[in-house]
Scaffold this motif. Sequence first.
Motif, PDB file in Angstrom:
ATOM      1  N   LEU A  33       2.378   0.477 -11.155  1.00  0.00           N
ATOM      2  CA  LEU A  33       0.830   0.676 -10.426  1.00  0.00           C
ATOM      3  C   LEU A  33       0.126  -0.188 -11.002  1.00  0.00           C
ATOM      4  O   LEU A  33      -0.392  -0.452  -9.942  1.00  0.00           O
ATOM      5  CB  LEU A  33       0.743   2.130 -10.873  1.00  0.00           C
ATOM      6  CG  LEU A  33      -0.506   2.621  -9.941  1.00  0.00           C
ATOM      7  CD1 LEU A  33      -0.156   2.822  -8.535  1.00  0.00           C
ATOM      8  CD2 LEU A  33      -0.907   4.250 -10.226  1.00  0.00           C
ATOM      9  N   LYS A  80       1.978   1.856  -3.500  1.00  0.00           N
ATOM     10  CA  LYS A  80       1.141   2.317  -4.243  1.00  0.00           C
ATOM     11  C   LYS A  80       0.883   3.825  -4.340  1.00  0.00           C
ATOM     12  O   LYS A  80       0.775   4.400  -5.111  1.00  0.00           O
ATOM     13  CB  LYS A  80      -0.378   1.547  -3.857  1.00  0.00           C
ATOM     14  CG  LYS A  80      -1.399   1.883  -4.873  1.00  0.00           C
ATOM     15  CD  LYS A  80      -2.475   1.051  -4.614  1.00  0.00           C
ATOM     16  CE  LYS A  80      -3.696   1.507  -5.413  1.00  0.00           C
ATOM     17  NZ  LYS A  80      -4.759   2.180  -4.705  1.00  0.00           N
ATOM     18  N   VAL A 101       1.249  -3.545  -8.886  1.00  0.00           N
ATOM     19  CA  VAL A 101       0.821  -3.397  -7.455  1.00  0.00           C
ATOM     20  C   VAL A 101      -0.661  -3.378  -7.164  1.00  0.00           C
ATOM     21  O   VAL A 101      -1.113  -4.166  -6.214  1.00  0.00           O
ATOM     22  CB  VAL A 101       1.265  -1.923  -6.963  1.00  0.00           C
ATOM     23  CG1 VAL A 101       0.757  -1.684  -5.392  1.00  0.00           C
ATOM     24  CG2 VAL A 101       2.837  -1.841  -6.805  1.00  0.00           C
ATOM     25  N   GLU A 102      -1.592  -2.878  -8.029  1.00  0.00           N
ATOM     26  CA  GLU A 102      -3.050  -2.924  -7.863  1.00  0.00           C
ATOM     27  C   GLU A 102      -3.527  -4.389  -8.011  1.00  0.00           C
ATOM     28  O   GLU A 102      -4.229  -4.886  -7.279  1.00  0.00           O
ATOM     29  CB  GLU A 102      -3.652  -2.011  -8.766  1.00  0.00           C
ATOM     30  CG  GLU A 102      -3.587  -0.570  -7.998  1.00  0.00           C
ATOM     31  CD  GLU A 102      -4.008   0.445  -9.368  1.00  0.00           C
ATOM     32  OE1 GLU A 102      -4.439  -0.019 -10.498  1.00  0.00           O
ATOM     33  OE2 GLU A 102      -4.400   1.593  -9.018  1.00  0.00           O
ATOM     34  N   ASN A 125       0.766  -1.204   0.103  1.00  0.00           N
ATOM     35  CA  ASN A 125      -0.030  -0.079  -0.035  1.00  0.00           C
ATOM     36  C   ASN A 125       0.890   1.259  -0.025  1.00  0.00           C
ATOM     37  O   ASN A 125       0.600   2.068  -0.742  1.00  0.00           O
ATOM     38  CB  ASN A 125      -0.980   0.041   1.229  1.00  0.00           C
ATOM     39  CG  ASN A 125      -2.375  -0.923   0.950  1.00  0.00           C
ATOM     40  OD1 ASN A 125      -2.773  -0.574  -0.059  1.00  0.00           O
ATOM     41  ND2 ASN A 125      -2.629  -1.543   1.729  1.00  0.00           N
ATOM     42  N   GLU A 181       1.480   6.538  -6.985  1.00  0.00           N
ATOM     43  CA  GLU A 181       0.603   7.548  -7.457  1.00  0.00           C
ATOM     44  C   GLU A 181       1.205   8.694  -7.314  1.00  0.00           C
ATOM     45  O   GLU A 181       1.016   9.769  -8.440  1.00  0.00           O
ATOM     46  CB  GLU A 181      -0.712   7.233  -6.635  1.00  0.00           C
ATOM     47  CG  GLU A 181      -1.406   5.995  -7.009  1.00  0.00           C
ATOM     48  CD  GLU A 181      -2.342   5.738  -5.752  1.00  0.00           C
ATOM     49  OE1 GLU A 181      -3.480   4.847  -6.358  1.00  0.00           O
ATOM     50  OE2 GLU A 181      -2.144   6.015  -4.710  1.00  0.00           O
TER      51      GLU A 181
END
Lengths: 206, 206
Positions: free
Chosen positions: B179, B136, B182-183, B133, B140
Amino acid sequence: MKAVKKKRVKETRLTIPDLVILSLLAEGPMHGYEVNATLENRNIRDWAPVSRPQVYYSLGKLTELGLLRVSSSDSPSAGPERRVLETTALGREHLADALEAKSWVNKKVHQPFLIWLALSWQARPRTFRKQLNSRKKILEQRLREERATLEDVLTEVGHPFHEAVWMLELTVEQLQAELRWVEKILKSAAKRGPALHASKKKSGRG
Amino acid sequence: MKAVKKKRVKETRLTIPDLVILSLLAEGPMHGYEVNATLENRNIRDWAPVSRPQVYYSLGKLTELGLLRVSSSDSPSAGPERRVLETTALGREHLADALEAKSWVNKKVHQPFLIWLALSWQARPRTFRKQLNSRKKILEQRLREERATLEDVLTEVGHPFHEAVWMLELTVEQLQAELRWVEKILKSAAKRGPALHASKKKSGRG
């Protein structure tokens, strides 16, 4: 005794080779020479900087700190390469502590190819295209290799929810992204030109 | 005299800070203190490792090697920060030579986050999701910053065929790829499990 050892460990920074070895010897006991062979066989040096001399240095250091323990040895006076070592409970605890650090997620990495790109306006005209073409070939070759390894690992692991699979998936995604980008740049390289509005405020040569 | 200097340069390895400075002072003469200010203002330290002490060390070394020249100084005995320096023809030549090296395109980079991922099976259960997290959020935020910089640079440069634009485009592509990854991992993290077929032959813990 344990308290004293913990204090000493806290004062000693564990390096990346230390942590890789603690993780490897947490899987099961191994001879020192097997550690090096395993680093080779599993291509661990592809993702972690662990040189051969560092391995023997780390084995000695970690044993002294009580993070590894000798489970057996070929002779009483055997050096680290002839002893069977394993990670202790204290070793696992310190490895888990180290994995909480923020630096794993927020450390920026300097990429040699990006540095080259920034400086490339000072390269000789033919060098720009030549280096981009070399980069393309290297990316294509790595992509082939990593995809083949990913298939092997998937077969071996038997499911896709495993960190070895995830690492390889990320590597493949990164290689693909850069390859698409190199192909785009090669197409537009001839249109390359200096900035129309000179300025010294922004990134790159502005 | 020039031949002697060239020989000395050949024997001296030019570091990344050396090359960044040769490139910067090839744009035009600058005071030593302006070099540091420009590295800050253009966020050059985002893509190249050039510390403040390294800058003064490099300025001295490159001047001594004849790759930089003093074009004027505030006083005859001024140190590198109070002198106006510029890259010589010999300096440009050595910079161009350095940009031909294979290592710019084939050097592998060790990514701390990938090392962490490989070791993460030894992390405490909650740490895995917490670190993913954090990663992430960092991706972002960097993506927002790099996209904003890309817009600024495009406006400033006035066209998209420029290395500063290309660098930022690659960075954005890389951040987006990671990204997305990771999601995906966050969604499947709960299904994580050990390898079904133990083996010590492949990358990761097998």
